[in-house]
Scaffold this active site. Sequence first.
Site, PDB file in Angstrom:
ATOM      1  N   HIS A  39       0.826  -1.201   0.000  1.00 57.58           N
ATOM      2  CA  HIS A  39       0.000   0.000   0.000  1.00 57.58           C
ATOM      3  C   HIS A  39       0.859   1.249   0.000  1.00 57.58           C
ATOM      4  CE1 HIS A  39      -4.248  -1.347   1.454  1.00 57.58           C
ATOM      5  NE2 HIS A  39      -4.179  -1.195   0.154  1.00 57.58           N
ATOM      6  N   GLU A  88      -1.825 -14.085 -14.952  1.00 57.20           N
ATOM      7  CA  GLU A  88      -1.445 -13.803 -13.566  1.00 57.20           C
ATOM      8  C   GLU A  88      -0.921 -15.037 -12.844  1.00 57.20           C
ATOM      9  OE1 GLU A  88      -4.609 -10.852 -11.833  1.00 57.20           O
ATOM     10  OE2 GLU A  88      -5.581 -12.149 -13.315  1.00 57.20           O
ATOM     11  N   ASP A 144       0.310 -10.301  -9.248  1.00 60.91           N
ATOM     12  CA  ASP A 144      -0.078 -11.674  -8.938  1.00 60.91           C
ATOM     13  C   ASP A 144       0.850 -12.687  -9.587  1.00 60.91           C
ATOM     14  OD1 ASP A 144      -2.200 -11.809  -7.111  1.00 60.91           O
ATOM     15  OD2 ASP A 144      -3.622 -11.107  -8.606  1.00 60.91           O
ATOM     16  N   CYS A 153      -0.034  -4.651 -17.019  1.00 60.77           N
ATOM     17  CA  CYS A 153      -0.883  -3.755 -16.225  1.00 60.77           C
ATOM     18  C   CYS A 153      -0.613  -3.871 -14.724  1.00 60.77           C
ATOM     19  CB  CYS A 153      -2.364  -3.998 -16.509  1.00 60.77           C
ATOM     20  SG  CYS A 153      -2.959  -5.630 -16.047  1.00 60.77           S
TER      21      CYS A 153
END
Length: 564
Positions: free
Chosen positions: A184, A411, A435, A482
């Site tokens: 985060h 992923e 991921d 992405c």
Amino acid sequence: MSELRGVGIGLGVAQGPVARMAEPAPAPADAPSTLSVDEEKARVTDAVAAVARELEARGIQAGGAAQEVLEAQAMMAEDPTLADEVDARLAQGRTGEFAVFDAFASFRDQLTALGGYLGERAADLDDVAQRVIARLRGEPAPGVPDPGHPFVLVAKDLAPADTALLDLDKVLALVTTEGGPTSHTAILAREKSIVAIVGAVDAKDLRDGETVIVDAAAGVVTTAPTPDELERALRRAEDRASASSAPITDGALADGTPVPLLANLGKPEGAIDAVALGAEGVGLFRTEFLFLSSAQAPTVEQQREAYTKLLSEFPGKKVVVRVLDAGADKPLAFLNDAHEENPALGLRGIRALRASEDILREQLTALAEADAATDADLWVMAPMVATVEESEYFTDIARDYGIKTAGVMVEVPSSALLADRILSYTDFASIGTNDLTQYTMAADRLLGSVASLQDPWHPAVLRLIREVGDAGRAHGKPVGICGEAAADPLLAVVLVGLGATSLSMAPTALADVRATLLKHTIEQARDIAAAALAASDAASARTAAQQAAAGSARTAAQTAATTR
């Protein structure tokens, strides 16, 4: 002078005196309360409500991804299960402070064990508990120090509530001893264009007031810098500021090879800022915001309105929408809220949508209707595809609803290894590096104890990306990136060298990536990628790429001099 190493976020460089984040307040003692149970319950209820409202207010003020994170924290503070746990301890005669501390700690341990999205929520629980306890004690909430002058903030890690509202006139740079490139803290620092280095373990020994240079491009904190080093860092910061104000151009390499630079967005409201920062379209639009805050699935009409709003901002440009990526690790009562021992490997993504196909069909209906009402170039992709059969299933059902361009997210290692077969059927692939790194390295990307393994620079991850790039080239199909890796400027060059045809990232990262791509040709990008692939671990891959990039820059300079 010494150097402390971590993972840099972006290309920024800053200098200034250190100010350390205060250590958490001591844990409350397990002493019997002098108040009645009802009185303690009233105190806790008021404190929890006040903290939740404060978090929501901070979210509104911050906006963007920070608002989503803080709204989730506010919901967490008032979670009924947590309230029951606190009440059970109050009924035993505990104080409100200890009941909150003990209940939140117990809940945090449970969520940490689950990993995935729930593990991420666990990382924020300590901050919520500290804020509630501080209010019960009548003390200021834990937060960022204010030494009265601009400073380099050094912390173990930052809570989203603190990162979201950092005063950028005072915080020159951010250094954390924990966290990785997808934490985060890293994501919010990138969104706010904060010069940051995360995971710099040795920064724990930095002292308040000592001057340091924070070089995010190199991932280095320099202590006791010389006057010459300070001057060079200042010049670099000034040069970067000048470059960022240069006219925005489309993404491309030095030889003119186009590399479209796209934005990752979580809500339609982010589109205007993304365009202003030079986004050529959208490489990942996350549709979860429509679902995660609802007790039931949104209607087709509600979805169509949101998708139309987004697509209208990008006439004639590519917009890649990911259908709902939820399931056991992001439980939705109307999709799947069954308990699973390992939700990161459970019924999520395309698996969950197949189990509740009506939700997928309604989403595709809304997307097709929004596409018909706008002029954007809509692409739609499925999350967490692991097999050829899943890719065929999604491509077929998307085409049934009139979706012209249907693709899949890569992923998990299986879809990377089968990319040649998947891309023989579907229209495109988009690699979610967050991921993909997690599943390749068997390391929860949100778990600090394995942060050193959560690095997309690892050659094992790069090899899988190369598999997808090679498959895309063989079939003439686009391969996008992405995940957060695309926002790392040098890694972006490596990804293009591995076969990526577009890059999508937080809009604030676009300028740095655009500038770095312009320094290298496609052949040089492939050479830099080859150097990284030849390494045996993430750190040496990054170093090898830096050395190869420096070599190509020298060659370019010599060529330019000869031409003159």
